[in-house]
Design a protein around this motif. Structure first.
Motif, PDB file in Angstrom:
ATOM      1  N   UNK A  48       0.836  -1.202   0.000  1.00 45.44           N
ATOM      2  CA  UNK A  48       0.000   0.000   0.000  1.00 45.44           C
ATOM      3  C   UNK A  48       0.864   1.243   0.000  1.00 45.44           C
ATOM      4  N   UNK A  49       0.316   2.304  -0.591  1.00 43.58           N
ATOM      5  CA  UNK A  49       1.002   3.595  -0.572  1.00 43.58           C
ATOM      6  C   UNK A  49       0.618   4.335   0.698  1.00 43.58           C
ATOM      7  N   UNK A  50       1.612   4.862   1.380  1.00 42.20           N
ATOM      8  CA  UNK A  50       1.397   5.670   2.583  1.00 42.20           C
ATOM      9  C   UNK A  50       2.221   6.950   2.457  1.00 42.20           C
ATOM     10  N   UNK A  51       1.793   7.970   3.146  1.00 37.46           N
ATOM     11  CA  UNK A  51       2.477   9.261   3.168  1.00 37.46           C
ATOM     12  C   UNK A  51       2.934   9.554   4.590  1.00 37.46           C
ATOM     13  N   UNK A  52       3.900  10.427   4.723  1.00 39.70           N
ATOM     14  CA  UNK A  52       4.349  10.839   6.053  1.00 39.70           C
ATOM     15  C   UNK A  52       3.979  12.300   6.267  1.00 39.70           C
ATOM     16  N   UNK A  53       3.412  12.558   7.434  1.00 41.79           N
ATOM     17  CA  UNK A  53       3.106  13.929   7.840  1.00 41.79           C
ATOM     18  C   UNK A  53       4.269  14.407   8.700  1.00 41.79           C
ATOM     19  N   UNK A  54       4.854  15.519   8.327  1.00 38.93           N
ATOM     20  CA  UNK A  54       6.010  16.080   9.016  1.00 38.93           C
ATOM     21  C   UNK A  54       5.549  17.299   9.807  1.00 38.93           C
ATOM     22  N   UNK A  55       5.561  17.182  11.134  1.00 42.26           N
ATOM     23  CA  UNK A  55       5.219  18.291  12.013  1.00 42.26           C
ATOM     24  C   UNK A  55       6.520  18.910  12.492  1.00 42.26           C
ATOM     25  N   UNK A  56       6.662  20.219  12.322  1.00 43.28           N
ATOM     26  CA  UNK A  56       7.885  20.918  12.695  1.00 43.28           C
ATOM     27  C   UNK A  56       7.560  21.946  13.764  1.00 43.28           C
ATOM     28  N   UNK A  57       8.315  21.909  14.860  1.00 43.31           N
ATOM     29  CA  UNK A  57       8.188  22.932  15.895  1.00 43.31           C
ATOM     30  C   UNK A  57       8.816  24.212  15.350  1.00 43.31           C
TER      31      UNK A  57
END
Length: 96
Positions: A48-57
């Motif tokens: 399956x294709x998945x994406x990454x969510x990048x949270x930056x402080x």
């Protein structure tokens, strides 16, 4: 004999937003969100294709990664809720 002095001018600095100068706040009080991917992951026997969510402080430049199922708004909200459960709520009144 010539006397050469190296004169290096100071770099110009712009006005920093208030959230970049926020002292005495916990990390991830001010957050930026970005997506990258897709990545091919194996779930059982399926790929399956998945994406990454990048949270930056925005204050400390720390990074928090969460897996997002797709690029929908529901997936972004779920990734945000998982980040909040680990890091706490970001502030809402930054643009007031």
């Amino acid at each position: 004999m010539l006397n050469w002095e190296a004169h290096v001018p100071e770099p110009l600095k712009g006005d920093n937003p208030t959230y970049r100068l926020a002292h005495h706040y916990r990390p991830f009080t001010f957050v930026g969100l970005d997506y990258f991917g897709p990545f091919c992951m194996t779930v059982g026997r399926q790929h399956r294709k998945r994406y990454l969510a990048l949270f930056t402080c925005l204050t400390t430049r720390a990074v928090h990664l969460e897996i997002a199922g797709d690029l929908s708004a529901v997936s972004a909200v779920l990734a945000l809720r998982r980040m909040i459960s680990r890091r706490g709520y970001p502030r809402r009144d930054i643009f007031r």
